[in-house]
Write an enzyme that holds these catalytic residues in place. Structure first.
Site, PDB file in Angstrom:
ATOM      1  CB  SER A 144      -0.667  -0.026   1.240  1.00 28.86           C
ATOM      2  OG  SER A 144      -1.347   1.267   1.589  1.00 28.86           O
ATOM      3  CE1 TYR A 157      -4.477  -2.110   5.076  1.00 30.02           C
ATOM      4  CE2 TYR A 157      -3.561  -0.093   4.758  1.00 30.02           C
ATOM      5  CZ  TYR A 157      -3.998  -1.156   4.173  1.00 30.02           C
ATOM      6  OH  TYR A 157      -4.238  -1.398   2.742  1.00 30.02           O
TER       7      TYR A 157
END
Ligand code: NAD
Length: 261
Positions: A144, A157
């Site tokens: 990401s 995350y």
């Protein structure tokens, strides 16, 4: 032309969102694609049928909880028996938990990392053994922009996506002598169920409207656009179809420039 003809590819979380787009791209490029995900065998089989209809080739679907090490070991053993080879692994499955850092319970922390990090480790390790026997493998991890940047309220995350960069580079180094490459594709915001769920949660947490949350997701891109599933899938296919290890270990950020600001 990017082709994976004759290759067996597993896509985790391939039953929805970005993973489904990756499965479509690999199937259209000639791959024999196996999608795995949650929550039930029926839903995964149906998702595979939908992709088959779209691409005009058979796609296989199975339920698999990648955070369950024993389930992963049994599944990969079974796939090797059935298909004889696993050439491509796309570690895409992942979840998001939005929570202020001081309120992040260890239960939530572990539940996210068990999927986003440990699941990718279990899948990669088991597939690596088979790829090594066949002297061929292409592993693509979905990171990401949060593999390189931090945002508020996403501690687990962000930590997990940073860790996947290290996992990618380690697999690339140890895989090199066996013709096993490993790369990271790092998307910006893509409108999938994972992001759609965040919109009301973030609006509540920050006391702003959902429209403002949506705007904030694209305000730092170079063109005000979201990244699309197809754009991420194209980058994955690039690495999955690589003819050599020339690019192995590299990260490719697909974010409409969000990461530059
Ligand atoms: P999504 O919620 O649409 O899909 C996630 C998939 O993961 C689902 O198919 C789900 O069944 C599967 N999954 C969840 N837990 C699992 C488990 N324990 N075992 C097996 N499968 C499991 O989300 P998405 O947006 O398509 O996300 C896919 C990947 O892309 C994730 O790794 C995510 O972090 C990453 N990503 C997404 C965005 C975005 O904006 N959507 C941005 C950057 C990175």
């Amino acid at each position: 032309m990017m082709t994976v003809t004759g290759k067996v590819a597993i896509v985790t979380g391939g039953t929805s969102g970005i993973g489904k787009g990756i499965a479509v791209a690999l199937a259209n490029a000639g791959g024999k694609v196996i999608v795995v995900g949650l929550p039930t065998e029926e839903i995964c089989v149906q998702a595979a049928k939908d992709i088959s209809l779209e691409c005009g080739v058979e796609v296989i679907g199975h339920k698999l909880d990648i955070s369950n090490e024993q389930e992963v070991i049994a599944f990969i053993t079974q796939m090797e028996k059935e298909h004889g080879q696993i050439d491509i692994l796309v570690n895409n499955a992942g979840i998001q938990i939005i929570e202020k850092f001081e309120d992040f319970t260890s239960e939530k922390w572990h539940s996210l990392l068990n999927i986003n990090l440990h699941g990718s480790f279990y899948m990669s390790r088991e597939c690596f053994k088979i790829m090594k026997k066949n002297s061929f493998g292409r592993v693509v991890n979905i990171g990401s922009v949060h593999s390189f940047l931090a945002s508020t309220d996403k501690a687990a995350y962000v930590a997990g996506k940073h860790a996947v960069v290290g996992l990618t580079r380690t697999i690339a180094i140890e895989g090199g002598p066996h013709n096993i490459s490993c790369n990271l594709v790092a998307p910006g915001f893509v409108l999938t169920p994972l992001v759609e769920k965040q919109i009301p949660e973030r609006a509540k947490l920050e006391n702003i409207s959902e429209a403002e949350v949506l705007r904030s997701m694209t305000q730092n891109t170079i063109d005000g656009e979201f990244t699309t599933v197809e754009e991420v899938a194209e980058a994955v296919l690039f690495f999955a179809s690589a003819k050599s290890n020339a690019y192995s270990g590299q990260d490719l950020i697909v974010s409409h420039g969000w990461n530059m600001r």
